[in-house]
Design a protein around this motif. Sequence first.
Motif, mmCIF file in Angstrom:
data_model
loop_
_atom_site.group_PDB
_atom_site.id
_atom_site.type_symbol
_atom_site.label_atom_id
_atom_site.label_comp_id
_atom_site.label_asym_id
_atom_site.label_seq_id
_atom_site.Cartn_x
_atom_site.Cartn_y
_atom_site.Cartn_z
ATOM 1 N N ASP A 171 -62.176 24.513 -26.771
ATOM 2 C CA ASP A 171 -62.931 25.926 -27.369
ATOM 3 C C ASP A 171 -61.926 25.994 -27.907
ATOM 4 O OD1 ASP A 171 -64.628 26.300 -25.837
ATOM 5 O OD2 ASP A 171 -63.292 26.834 -24.452
ATOM 6 N N TRP A 172 -61.402 25.140 -29.782
ATOM 7 C CA TRP A 172 -60.508 24.472 -30.897
ATOM 8 C C TRP A 172 -61.342 26.402 -31.981
ATOM 9 C CZ3 TRP A 172 -55.903 23.356 -33.193
ATOM 10 C CH2 TRP A 172 -56.674 23.498 -34.727
ATOM 11 N N SER A 173 -60.472 27.446 -32.143
ATOM 12 C CA SER A 173 -60.716 28.406 -33.008
ATOM 13 C C SER A 173 -59.460 28.385 -34.743
ATOM 14 C CB SER A 173 -59.948 29.629 -32.265
ATOM 15 O OG SER A 173 -60.281 30.585 -33.700
ATOM 16 N N PRO A 174 -59.798 28.614 -35.592
ATOM 17 C CA PRO A 174 -59.130 27.788 -36.694
ATOM 18 C C PRO A 174 -58.732 29.884 -36.794
ATOM 19 C CG PRO A 174 -61.762 28.229 -37.435
ATOM 20 C CD PRO A 174 -61.394 28.172 -36.247
ATOM 21 N N ASP A 175 -59.368 30.230 -36.454
ATOM 22 C CA ASP A 175 -58.471 31.348 -36.780
ATOM 23 C C ASP A 175 -57.194 31.977 -35.720
ATOM 24 O OD1 ASP A 175 -59.740 31.881 -39.207
ATOM 25 O OD2 ASP A 175 -61.544 32.855 -37.490
ATOM 26 N N LEU A 176 -57.295 31.685 -34.335
ATOM 27 C CA LEU A 176 -56.254 31.391 -33.492
ATOM 28 C C LEU A 176 -54.733 31.722 -34.091
ATOM 29 C CD1 LEU A 176 -56.699 32.260 -30.332
ATOM 30 C CD2 LEU A 176 -55.911 30.192 -29.673
ATOM 31 N N LYS A 177 -53.991 32.531 -33.690
ATOM 32 C CA LYS A 177 -52.559 32.951 -33.533
ATOM 33 C C LYS A 177 -52.256 32.415 -32.781
ATOM 34 C CE LYS A 177 -51.422 36.284 -37.217
ATOM 35 N NZ LYS A 177 -52.037 34.903 -38.403
ATOM 36 N N VAL A 178 -51.308 31.629 -33.218
ATOM 37 C CA VAL A 178 -50.763 30.598 -31.852
ATOM 38 C C VAL A 178 -48.786 31.135 -31.934
ATOM 39 C CG1 VAL A 178 -49.823 28.186 -30.828
ATOM 40 C CG2 VAL A 178 -52.492 28.821 -31.835
ATOM 41 N N GLY A 179 -47.440 31.180 -31.160
ATOM 42 C CA GLY A 179 -46.531 31.089 -31.309
ATOM 43 C C GLY A 179 -46.740 32.418 -32.471
ATOM 44 N N SER A 180 -45.449 32.354 -33.174
ATOM 45 C CA SER A 180 -45.430 33.986 -33.301
ATOM 46 C C SER A 180 -45.895 34.035 -34.919
ATOM 47 C CB SER A 180 -43.795 33.662 -34.079
ATOM 48 O OG SER A 180 -43.461 32.469 -34.821
ATOM 49 N N LYS A 181 -47.265 33.031 -35.875
ATOM 50 C CA LYS A 181 -46.701 32.810 -36.988
ATOM 51 C C LYS A 181 -47.933 31.829 -37.227
ATOM 52 C CE LYS A 181 -42.790 30.537 -39.169
ATOM 53 N NZ LYS A 181 -42.301 30.768 -38.212
ATOM 54 N N TYR A 182 -48.484 31.268 -36.623
ATOM 55 C CA TYR A 182 -48.981 30.257 -37.013
ATOM 56 C C TYR A 182 -50.488 30.158 -36.822
ATOM 57 C CZ TYR A 182 -44.311 28.071 -37.651
ATOM 58 O OH TYR A 182 -43.372 28.147 -37.222
ATOM 59 N N ASN A 183 -51.969 29.649 -37.607
ATOM 60 C CA ASN A 183 -53.415 29.539 -37.613
ATOM 61 C C ASN A 183 -53.910 28.460 -37.079
ATOM 62 O OD1 ASN A 183 -53.558 32.448 -38.019
ATOM 63 N ND2 ASN A 183 -53.568 32.317 -40.491
ATOM 64 N N GLY A 184 -54.553 28.534 -36.025
ATOM 65 C CA GLY A 184 -55.628 27.390 -34.960
ATOM 66 C C GLY A 184 -54.780 26.766 -34.294
ATOM 67 N N GLY A 185 -55.405 27.047 -33.044
ATOM 68 C CA GLY A 185 -55.302 27.252 -31.863
ATOM 69 C C GLY A 185 -56.155 27.127 -30.849
ATOM 70 N N PHE A 186 -56.529 26.458 -29.456
ATOM 71 C CA PHE A 186 -57.294 25.907 -28.753
ATOM 72 C C PHE A 186 -57.124 27.145 -27.247
ATOM 73 C CE2 PHE A 186 -55.788 22.567 -29.042
ATOM 74 C CZ PHE A 186 -56.778 21.317 -29.746
ATOM 75 N N GLN A 187 -58.600 28.024 -27.578
ATOM 76 C CA GLN A 187 -58.201 29.069 -26.593
ATOM 77 C C GLN A 187 -57.879 28.950 -25.266
ATOM 78 O OE1 GLN A 187 -61.440 31.430 -28.836
ATOM 79 N NE2 GLN A 187 -62.170 29.919 -28.622
#
Length: 152
Positions: free
Chosen positions: A89-105
């Motif tokens: 469930d990839w989302s380009p808008d998901l915040k990952v870590g402290s400041k990164y955009n794009g991740g798996f939900q």
Amino acid sequence: ANNRLPIYDPKPKNGFSPYDAYFGKGIYNNNSNNTFKVKNSNDTDAVVLLVNAYSGRKIRNEFVRQGATFEMTGVPNGTYYLEWFSGNDWSPDLKVGSKYNGGFQTKSSFTKTKDSSDWMKVEGYQIWTVTLYSVVGGDVESESMNANEFFN
């Protein structure tokens, strides 16, 4: 905890590079004829980083769908290892870590193969085939630390 259901964005294609903003564009030398074939036999998608073992520079970031094999071609001569971020469930808008955009939900995890026994050297006309494996476990706290390491 964030209990909202995953948002279903279209799944990226193999070879999509979601993290060029952080790592820069992929680095190629099309005269090297070096290829890394990345086989994703897991039940999760992955974003795979090709990392220069000596400089730590992440020269490729490539989306590899579950069940797919993706070829990273034109890899400059050098010594490398892989890191990957896997999940569904990839989302380009998901915040990952402290400041990164794009991740798996869902099912997200980070895997490193920094151990020198996993290093792969290419000196021209070489092909490495690498099969991704999944690491079970990992809690959310270590995941956010892992995310910051992964992007660093």
